[in-house]
Design a protein around this motif. Structure first.
Motif, PDB file in Angstrom:
ATOM      1  N   ASP A 105       0.813  -1.220   0.000  1.00  0.00           N
ATOM      2  CA  ASP A 105       0.000   0.000   0.000  1.00  0.00           C
ATOM      3  C   ASP A 105       0.846   1.269   0.000  1.00  0.00           C
ATOM      4  N   HIS A 107       3.728   2.278   1.726  1.00  0.00           N
ATOM      5  CA  HIS A 107       4.505   2.808   2.852  1.00  0.00           C
ATOM      6  C   HIS A 107       5.981   2.474   2.644  1.00  0.00           C
ATOM      7  N   PHE A 212       1.816  11.347   2.010  1.00  0.00           N
ATOM      8  CA  PHE A 212       0.705  10.425   2.225  1.00  0.00           C
ATOM      9  C   PHE A 212      -0.381  10.573   1.167  1.00  0.00           C
ATOM     10  N   SER A 213      -0.727  11.812   0.791  1.00  0.00           N
ATOM     11  CA  SER A 213      -1.827  12.010  -0.157  1.00  0.00           C
ATOM     12  C   SER A 213      -1.446  11.744  -1.604  1.00  0.00           C
ATOM     13  N   ASP A 241      -9.302   4.560  -4.208  1.00  0.00           N
ATOM     14  CA  ASP A 241      -8.702   4.542  -2.875  1.00  0.00           C
ATOM     15  C   ASP A 241      -9.489   5.472  -1.956  1.00  0.00           C
ATOM     16  N   THR A 242     -10.225   4.900  -1.019  1.00  0.00           N
ATOM     17  CA  THR A 242     -11.109   5.699  -0.155  1.00  0.00           C
ATOM     18  C   THR A 242     -10.340   6.589   0.825  1.00  0.00           C
ATOM     19  N   LYS A 243      -9.028   6.346   1.007  1.00  0.00           N
ATOM     20  CA  LYS A 243      -8.220   7.213   1.860  1.00  0.00           C
ATOM     21  C   LYS A 243      -7.833   8.500   1.138  1.00  0.00           C
ATOM     22  N   ARG A 244      -7.890   8.467  -0.179  1.00  0.00           N
ATOM     23  CA  ARG A 244      -7.429   9.604  -0.963  1.00  0.00           C
ATOM     24  C   ARG A 244      -8.509  10.195  -1.863  1.00  0.00           C
ATOM     25  N   SER A 246     -13.088  10.129  -2.387  1.00  0.00           N
ATOM     26  CA  SER A 246     -14.414   9.642  -1.970  1.00  0.00           C
ATOM     27  C   SER A 246     -15.363   9.819  -3.144  1.00  0.00           C
ATOM     28  N   SER A 255      -8.793  14.015  -4.871  1.00  0.00           N
ATOM     29  CA  SER A 255      -7.468  14.560  -4.571  1.00  0.00           C
ATOM     30  C   SER A 255      -7.224  15.876  -5.299  1.00  0.00           C
ATOM     31  N   ASN A 295      -2.471  15.924   2.360  1.00  0.00           N
ATOM     32  CA  ASN A 295      -1.621  15.563   3.508  1.00  0.00           C
ATOM     33  C   ASN A 295      -0.186  15.369   3.026  1.00  0.00           C
ATOM     34  N   ASN A 299       5.359   9.537   3.582  1.00  0.00           N
ATOM     35  CA  ASN A 299       4.671   8.265   3.337  1.00  0.00           C
ATOM     36  C   ASN A 299       5.452   7.075   3.915  1.00  0.00           C
TER      37      ASN A 299
END
Length: 300
Positions: A105, A107, A212-213, A241-244, A246, A255, A295, A299
């Motif tokens: 993912d 990192h 991160f973003s 990717d729901t973290k980046r 919606s 984004s 953000n 990362n």
């Protein structure tokens, strides 16, 4: 008279015996002839060039195995296939580092990579010493420059590590620590003067700004043979990717990358058209579009 008759009888007897002896010597036992004569004919018969003539039936027997069994050279070629690739440069050393120190993912283990600075520097030198020329395909160029951007970003972080954000480094995208050929280059040059001019908006999912973003750093190197597939996979991954991002049918919150580089994403329609190429949710044409806060944390 008696004496003459007796002498003639003796002469006739001797002549008869000699005749029988010659007949025996000139006509050996027929059984011996039957056994020996065929062997002598086939074994001794010679061609004018003094080489033995191979009987017809023997020639046929020799040719048949040659047709059924390939030569040693053909067998070797068949058992050791040649792997062909169109890549102009070997990215495998960078690939090994990414697989070891980047998770699925995205990192990044910067502390681990810092211990591998020699290997990282060796790959950066490979980039430097293999500048593209006019013979390179678009896929070769995409793989080369996206890998160059990513390895130089990692190198920039390691030069200043530890940092909480790439923005803690002064003018991070303008630093000229690297060369391609005899030209000093920075990250802005690669992104804006080279990659964006190749008219493929998916490059924004391939290059990573160590934040991160950003679209997660791919944990394998780009290679020409599959760079198109790699970019498609990254586009699908990032858009969904729901973290980046919606995404819903009637609204999207996406984004800031889509805002900053809107020109790249809207050459063939609006931003909704582009998102629908990769989104698992079909977005309505009149859906509301908003942009998420970015953000910039590292990362890691």
């Amino acid at each position: 008279m008696k004496n003459i008759i007796s002498l003639l009888t003796v002469v006739f007897f001797i002549a008869s015996c000699n005749s029988q002896k010659n007949i025996v010597e000139e006509n050996p036992n027929p059984k011996e002839v039957i056994v020996s004569q065929p062997v002598m004919t086939k074994a001794v018969k010679a061609t004018p060039s003094n080489t033995l003539e191979v009987p017809k039936e023997t020639e046929n027997n020799l040719e048949k195995p040659m047709e059924e069994k390939p030569t040693e050279e053909i067998v070797i070629q068949a058992s050791v296939p040649v792997i062909e690739t169109s890549s102009k440069i070997d990215h495998s050393s960078f690939d090994q580092l990414l697989q070891k120190y980047v998770t699925n993912d995205g990192h990044v283990d910067y502390a681990g990579l810092k211990k591998e600075r020699k290997k990282l520097s060796s790959y950066i030198n490979l980039i430097k010493n293999n500048a593209p020329d006019d013979s390179w395909s678009k896929n070769d160029l995409l793989a080369y420059y996206m890998n160059a951007y990513n390895v130089m970003t990692i190198d920039l972080i390691l030069r200043n590590y530890p940092k909480e954000s790439i923005k803690d480094i002064k003018n991070p995208w303008e630093q000229r620590f690297w060369q391609i050929g005899d030209k000093w280059i920075n990250l802005e040059d690669i992104e804006h003067k080279i990659l964006r001019k190749m008219d493929d908006p998916r490059i924004h999912f391939g290059i990573n700004c160590a934040s991160f973003s950003c679209p997660p750093l791919l944990n394998e190197a780009f290679i020409a043979d599959k760079v198109d597939t790699q970019l498609d996979q990254l586009a699908v991954q990032f858009v969904n990717d729901t973290k980046r991002n919606s995404i819903a049918a009637d609204r999207v919150e996406i984004s800031n990358i889509f805002k900053w580089f809107k020109k790249d994403f809207t050459k063939e329609g609006d931003i909704i058209n582009f998102l629908n190429k990769y989104s698992k949710v079909q977005i309505n044409d009149n859906a509301r579009v908003r942009y998420m806060e970015y953000n910039w944390n590292l990362n890691k």
